[in-house]
Design an enzyme around this catalytic site. Sequence first.
Site, PDB file in Angstrom:
ATOM      1  N   ASN A 299       6.379  10.226  22.745  1.00  0.00           N
ATOM      2  CA  ASN A 299       6.043   9.618  20.930  1.00  0.00           C
ATOM      3  C   ASN A 299       5.567   8.551  21.363  1.00  0.00           C
ATOM      4  O   ASN A 299       5.766   7.878  20.814  1.00  0.00           O
ATOM      5  CB  ASN A 299       7.535   9.364  20.984  1.00  0.00           C
ATOM      6  CG  ASN A 299       8.017   9.656  19.081  1.00  0.00           C
ATOM      7  OD1 ASN A 299       6.688   9.288  18.813  1.00  0.00           O
ATOM      8  ND2 ASN A 299       8.784   9.406  18.447  1.00  0.00           N
TER       9      ASN A 299
ATOM     10  N   ARG B 265       6.236  14.863  20.901  1.00  0.00           N
ATOM     11  CA  ARG B 265       6.557  14.935  19.604  1.00  0.00           C
ATOM     12  C   ARG B 265       4.444  14.658  19.059  1.00  0.00           C
ATOM     13  O   ARG B 265       4.053  13.916  19.421  1.00  0.00           O
ATOM     14  CB  ARG B 265       6.864  13.833  19.218  1.00  0.00           C
ATOM     15  CG  ARG B 265       7.103  13.681  17.805  1.00  0.00           C
ATOM     16  CD  ARG B 265       8.431  12.521  17.298  1.00  0.00           C
ATOM     17  NE  ARG B 265       7.885  12.832  15.632  1.00  0.00           N
ATOM     18  CZ  ARG B 265       7.959  11.514  14.863  1.00  0.00           C
ATOM     19  NH1 ARG B 265       7.694  10.893  15.603  1.00  0.00           N
ATOM     20  NH2 ARG B 265       8.058  12.590  13.103  1.00  0.00           N
TER      21      ARG B 265
ATOM     22  N   HIS C 193      10.193  15.751   9.749  1.00  0.00           N
ATOM     23  CA  HIS C 193      11.330  15.573  10.593  1.00  0.00           C
ATOM     24  C   HIS C 193      12.255  16.155  11.193  1.00  0.00           C
ATOM     25  O   HIS C 193      13.123  16.729  10.584  1.00  0.00           O
ATOM     26  CB  HIS C 193      12.520  14.306   9.321  1.00  0.00           C
ATOM     27  CG  HIS C 193      11.626  13.367   9.191  1.00  0.00           C
ATOM     28  ND1 HIS C 193      11.800  13.070   8.145  1.00  0.00           N
ATOM     29  CD2 HIS C 193      11.547  12.454   9.776  1.00  0.00           C
ATOM     30  CE1 HIS C 193      11.215  11.124   8.381  1.00  0.00           C
ATOM     31  NE2 HIS C 193      10.771  11.050   9.110  1.00  0.00           N
TER      32      HIS C 193
ATOM     33  N   HIS D 112      17.648  12.655   6.432  1.00  0.00           N
ATOM     34  CA  HIS D 112      17.432  12.389   7.421  1.00  0.00           C
ATOM     35  C   HIS D 112      17.092  10.338   6.748  1.00  0.00           C
ATOM     36  O   HIS D 112      15.892  10.955   6.221  1.00  0.00           O
ATOM     37  CB  HIS D 112      16.418  12.755   8.156  1.00  0.00           C
ATOM     38  CG  HIS D 112      15.692  11.849   9.189  1.00  0.00           C
ATOM     39  ND1 HIS D 112      15.689  11.953  10.140  1.00  0.00           N
ATOM     40  CD2 HIS D 112      14.822  10.513   9.441  1.00  0.00           C
ATOM     41  CE1 HIS D 112      15.263  11.192  11.096  1.00  0.00           C
ATOM     42  NE2 HIS D 112      14.470   9.670  10.458  1.00  0.00           N
TER      43      HIS D 112
ATOM     44  N   GLY E 210      11.468   5.868   7.574  1.00  0.00           N
ATOM     45  CA  GLY E 210      10.931   7.124   6.842  1.00  0.00           C
ATOM     46  C   GLY E 210      11.732   8.262   6.510  1.00  0.00           C
ATOM     47  O   GLY E 210      12.645   7.961   7.112  1.00  0.00           O
TER      48      GLY E 210
ATOM     49  N   ARG F  66       6.767   2.953   2.720  1.00  0.00           N
ATOM     50  CA  ARG F  66       5.791   4.047   1.282  1.00  0.00           C
ATOM     51  C   ARG F  66       6.748   4.628   0.240  1.00  0.00           C
ATOM     52  O   ARG F  66       7.942   4.687  -0.339  1.00  0.00           O
ATOM     53  CB  ARG F  66       5.767   5.251   2.558  1.00  0.00           C
ATOM     54  CG  ARG F  66       4.977   5.045   3.593  1.00  0.00           C
ATOM     55  CD  ARG F  66       5.521   6.367   3.845  1.00  0.00           C
ATOM     56  NE  ARG F  66       6.103   6.332   5.530  1.00  0.00           N
ATOM     57  CZ  ARG F  66       6.702   7.448   6.209  1.00  0.00           C
ATOM     58  NH1 ARG F  66       6.276   8.482   6.206  1.00  0.00           N
ATOM     59  NH2 ARG F  66       6.883   7.283   7.803  1.00  0.00           N
TER      60      ARG F  66
ATOM     61  N   ASP G 235      12.978  -3.195   5.335  1.00  0.00           N
ATOM     62  CA  ASP G 235      14.614  -2.901   6.674  1.00  0.00           C
ATOM     63  C   ASP G 235      15.812  -3.219   5.352  1.00  0.00           C
ATOM     64  O   ASP G 235      16.485  -4.887   4.824  1.00  0.00           O
ATOM     65  CB  ASP G 235      14.846  -3.746   7.662  1.00  0.00           C
ATOM     66  CG  ASP G 235      16.045  -3.823   8.304  1.00  0.00           C
ATOM     67  OD1 ASP G 235      16.832  -3.285   7.988  1.00  0.00           O
ATOM     68  OD2 ASP G 235      15.053  -3.427  10.093  1.00  0.00           O
TER      69      ASP G 235
ATOM     70  N   GLY H 171      18.306   5.800  11.068  1.00  0.00           N
ATOM     71  CA  GLY H 171      18.882   4.263  10.900  1.00  0.00           C
ATOM     72  C   GLY H 171      20.400   4.149   9.909  1.00  0.00           C
ATOM     73  O   GLY H 171      20.946   3.808  10.333  1.00  0.00           O
TER      74      GLY H 171
ATOM     75  N   GLY I 184      21.028   6.229   7.385  1.00  0.00           N
ATOM     76  CA  GLY I 184      22.002   8.035   7.270  1.00  0.00           C
ATOM     77  C   GLY I 184      23.108   6.752   8.242  1.00  0.00           C
ATOM     78  O   GLY I 184      24.425   7.541   7.593  1.00  0.00           O
ATOM     79  N   GLU I 185      22.809   6.547   9.117  1.00  0.00           N
ATOM     80  CA  GLU I 185      24.472   6.685   9.890  1.00  0.00           C
ATOM     81  C   GLU I 185      24.626   5.136  10.455  1.00  0.00           C
ATOM     82  O   GLU I 185      26.374   5.329  10.239  1.00  0.00           O
ATOM     83  CB  GLU I 185      23.737   6.810  11.506  1.00  0.00           C
ATOM     84  CG  GLU I 185      23.641   8.581  12.371  1.00  0.00           C
ATOM     85  CD  GLU I 185      22.633   8.281  13.085  1.00  0.00           C
ATOM     86  OE1 GLU I 185      22.634   7.523  14.523  1.00  0.00           O
ATOM     87  OE2 GLU I 185      21.916   9.518  13.974  1.00  0.00           O
ATOM     88  N   ASN I 186      24.563   4.544   9.683  1.00  0.00           N
ATOM     89  CA  ASN I 186      24.807   3.273   9.800  1.00  0.00           C
ATOM     90  C   ASN I 186      25.492   2.618   8.235  1.00  0.00           C
ATOM     91  O   ASN I 186      25.693   1.446   8.342  1.00  0.00           O
ATOM     92  CB  ASN I 186      23.975   2.220  10.634  1.00  0.00           C
ATOM     93  CG  ASN I 186      23.977   2.645  12.104  1.00  0.00           C
ATOM     94  OD1 ASN I 186      24.872   2.716  12.761  1.00  0.00           O
ATOM     95  ND2 ASN I 186      22.498   2.393  11.984  1.00  0.00           N
TER      96      ASN I 186
ATOM     97  N   GLU J 264      16.381  13.571  18.233  1.00  0.00           N
ATOM     98  CA  GLU J 264      14.899  14.111  17.507  1.00  0.00           C
ATOM     99  C   GLU J 264      14.358  14.707  19.499  1.00  0.00           C
ATOM    100  O   GLU J 264      13.951  15.553  19.830  1.00  0.00           O
ATOM    101  CB  GLU J 264      13.842  13.553  17.347  1.00  0.00           C
ATOM    102  CG  GLU J 264      14.190  14.008  16.097  1.00  0.00           C
ATOM    103  CD  GLU J 264      13.610  12.579  15.090  1.00  0.00           C
ATOM    104  OE1 GLU J 264      14.359  11.238  14.794  1.00  0.00           O
ATOM    105  OE2 GLU J 264      12.812  12.832  14.130  1.00  0.00           O
TER     106      GLU J 264
HETATM  107  P1  AMP Z   1      15.353   4.475  12.027  1.00  0.00           P
HETATM  108  O1  AMP Z   1      13.551   4.380  11.676  1.00  0.00           O
HETATM  109  O2  AMP Z   1      16.020   5.511  12.215  1.00  0.00           O
HETATM  110  O3  AMP Z   1      15.679   3.799  13.157  1.00  0.00           O
HETATM  111  O4  AMP Z   1      16.382   4.081  10.778  1.00  0.00           O
HETATM  112  C1  AMP Z   1      15.224   1.916  10.369  1.00  0.00           C
HETATM  113  C2  AMP Z   1      16.283   1.823   9.393  1.00  0.00           C
HETATM  114  O5  AMP Z   1      17.216   1.463   9.386  1.00  0.00           O
HETATM  115  C3  AMP Z   1      15.946   0.609   8.819  1.00  0.00           C
HETATM  116  O6  AMP Z   1      15.545   0.317   7.668  1.00  0.00           O
HETATM  117  C4  AMP Z   1      17.092  -0.457   9.050  1.00  0.00           C
HETATM  118  O7  AMP Z   1      17.618  -1.383   8.078  1.00  0.00           O
HETATM  119  C5  AMP Z   1      18.000   1.146   9.165  1.00  0.00           C
HETATM  120  N1  AMP Z   1      19.583   0.616   9.765  1.00  0.00           N
HETATM  121  C6  AMP Z   1      19.798  -0.009  11.064  1.00  0.00           C
HETATM  122  N2  AMP Z   1      21.234  -0.309  11.617  1.00  0.00           N
HETATM  123  C7  AMP Z   1      21.477   0.111  10.139  1.00  0.00           C
HETATM  124  C8  AMP Z   1      23.096  -0.673   9.498  1.00  0.00           C
HETATM  125  N3  AMP Z   1      23.626  -1.470  10.651  1.00  0.00           N
HETATM  126  N4  AMP Z   1      22.569  -1.122   8.054  1.00  0.00           N
HETATM  127  C9  AMP Z   1      21.917  -0.990   6.931  1.00  0.00           C
HETATM  128  N5  AMP Z   1      20.834  -0.462   7.805  1.00  0.00           N
HETATM  129  C10 AMP Z   1      20.653  -0.364   9.081  1.00  0.00           C
END
Ligand code: AMP
Length: 407
Positions: free
Chosen positions: A7, A91, A180, A208, A212, A241, A283, A331, A333-335, A386
């Site tokens: 990628n 990708r 995505h 997602h 992004g 964005r 972030d 990131g 959505g999962e965390n 992915e």
């Molecule tokens: P990705 O582009 O999928 O790698 O996601 C990056 C985004 O996920 C960033 O905004 C990170 O701050 C957010 N992220 C990762 N871990 C956490 C967490 N534990 N709590 C809140 N946001 C998170």
Amino acid sequence: MLVLVINCGSSSVKYNLIDTSDERNLCKGLVERIGAVTSIVKHEPEGQRHTKSTRTIANHSEALQEIMSYLLDPDNQIIESPSDIKAVGHRVVHGGEMFKDSVLIDDDVTKAIEQAFDLAPLHNPPNLRGIQAAQKNLPDIPHVAVFDTAFHHSLPNKAFLYGIPNRLYRRYKIRKYGFHGTSHYFVSRQYYKETGEKAQDTKVITCHLGNGASIAAVDGGKSVDTSMGFTPLSGLVMGTRSGDIDPSILFYLIEKEELTLANVHALLNRHSGLLGVSGYASDMRDLIEEADNGDRRCQQAIDLFCYKIKQYIGSYIATMNGCDAIIFTAGIGENAPLIRQESLAGMDYLGIEVDEEKNTNAERGTVQKISTDSSKTDVYVIPTNEELVIAIDTAKIAQAADQSPWV
Ligand code: AMP
């Protein structure tokens, strides 16, 4: 089959070495700041010590050389010979109208990816550079392109056309493409697998949410609408964005601030979104922390982010006439339980109820149901993968190519 998944960004190469027979990731890594004086190189072999180092890597081809020499280093015990790798999956962000599925890369495919440069100027040129660098380093095996846009080819006309003269669609292919796709595809399939629901009988909304972010409506297993459009700039508010805005704002700003096209591009792609609204960070972790400390603008950015998610979910429930499950991934959505909770708060009219405890305590890295038992719509957190989708598609096409020269 051992597949190397690549990628490429403008100054980075991310890779995963995946064994498709058991879907195991043997090693992953990242070469960043390519072309700068000090590039950063990370390798993360499964079950072994992770390494991070700096050196000068001038271009994508040197990055590929670095990756291959790490994988082949006998000390790392990952592979013994380049011929252990049977195919490379790439990708590619924009497949335009041409690519509805993944394809074996030949001269015609390379030309078509080049023709889509205009549609994705930030993504397709480095994607192609990565393909050429990998072909140079691994010339004797099949290379396959897997497109972010492909899963959304099932969008009906009414979902992909814009309200502009049809001639512009015919002449320039200006339409919604969506992105995505591999992630929306993967998590929807994981949901069918996990629940035993049949794809053809279910309606799901996949969110997602990473740097992004995009949402897709998946009806009968097919994407029927999605929030990103002609480019990955539209839809939700993202890290940097803007997402959807009234196009007239651009005319107004060009006049008031005497902006050039390049300024407008940078404003909407790099200085907007969560970063622009908060004036602090893109972030989500930083924003949540500062909002907890009482920062009003960070709180506004979070509120806006969640409000847009809620709006898209509501509109897709309306257009699909229902929804069996909402899935959060990537990131954020999962965390981020807070974002999931806020995005779905106050949707009890639609029968959506998040179980606060399950949401807060959802174990990371696994599939988790976070809705209450009485919720009409299930809510899930499903980790995306992915790279695995790219590896599996690549293996399938490489196998077919091995059996017939006409693939
Ligand atoms: P990705 O582009 O999928 O790698 O996601 C990056 C985004 O996920 C960033 O905004 C990170 O701050 C957010 N992220 C990762 N871990 C956490 C967490 N534990 N709590 C809140 N946001 C998170």
